[in-house]
Design a protein around this motif. Structure first.
Motif, PDB file in Angstrom:
ATOM      1  N   LEU A   9       0.824  -1.208   0.000  1.00  0.00           N
ATOM      2  CA  LEU A   9       0.000   0.000   0.000  1.00  0.00           C
ATOM      3  C   LEU A   9       0.859   1.260   0.000  1.00  0.00           C
ATOM      4  O   LEU A   9       0.500   2.258  -0.640  1.00  0.00           O
ATOM      5  N   ILE A  12       2.103   1.660  -3.557  1.00  0.00           N
ATOM      6  CA  ILE A  12       1.001   2.080  -4.426  1.00  0.00           C
ATOM      7  C   ILE A  12       0.679   3.551  -4.221  1.00  0.00           C
ATOM      8  O   ILE A  12       0.500   4.308  -5.179  1.00  0.00           O
ATOM      9  N   ALA A  16       1.239   5.931  -7.503  1.00  0.00           N
ATOM     10  CA  ALA A  16      -0.038   5.971  -8.210  1.00  0.00           C
ATOM     11  C   ALA A  16      -0.147   7.238  -9.035  1.00  0.00           C
ATOM     12  O   ALA A  16       0.270   8.318  -8.611  1.00  0.00           O
ATOM     13  N   THR A  22      -4.065   1.151  -8.973  1.00  0.00           N
ATOM     14  CA  THR A  22      -3.285   0.036  -8.435  1.00  0.00           C
ATOM     15  C   THR A  22      -2.604  -0.771  -9.526  1.00  0.00           C
ATOM     16  O   THR A  22      -1.793  -1.629  -9.219  1.00  0.00           O
ATOM     17  N   VAL A  27       3.200   1.702 -11.001  1.00  0.00           N
ATOM     18  CA  VAL A  27       2.977   0.969  -9.753  1.00  0.00           C
ATOM     19  C   VAL A  27       3.516  -0.449  -9.879  1.00  0.00           C
ATOM     20  O   VAL A  27       4.205  -0.949  -8.976  1.00  0.00           O
TER      21      VAL A  27
END
Length: 89
Positions: A9, A12, A16, A22, A27
């Motif tokens: 996360l 990402i 991003a 995602t 990414v």
């Protein structure tokens, strides 16, 4: 050796291109780069782990194909990404 959910996360959110992104090439390349770096450090300690070495080569090939795609699609995004990740272009 696999990335945790929090690590993924964080990557990402950093790479991003828009909110909720995602699966963009940036990414995917950033996640593969983190996995490649982790496998490299693992293989320095475990020289005879040939299964991990094969996985490393597959990840490198996948990252190379994604980088070629991004380079052909948008050169400015490609150059920004390789400078941010510290990769050779």
């Amino acid at each position: 050796m696999a990335l945790t959910k929090d690590q993924k996360l964080a990557i990402i959110s950093e790479y991003a291109t828009k909110d909720g992104d995602t699966g963009s090439a940036e990414v995917q390349i950033a996640i593969l780069t983190k996995e490649i770096n982790d496998l490299n450090s693992h293989l320095q300690n475990h020289i005879h782990d040939f299964h991990s070495k094969r996985g490393l080569f597959q990840k490198i090939g996948r990252r190379k194909r994604l980088m070629t795609y991004l380079k052909n699609k948008d050169l400015a995004r490609y150059q920004a990404l390789i400078s941010k990740l510290g990769l050779r272009g």
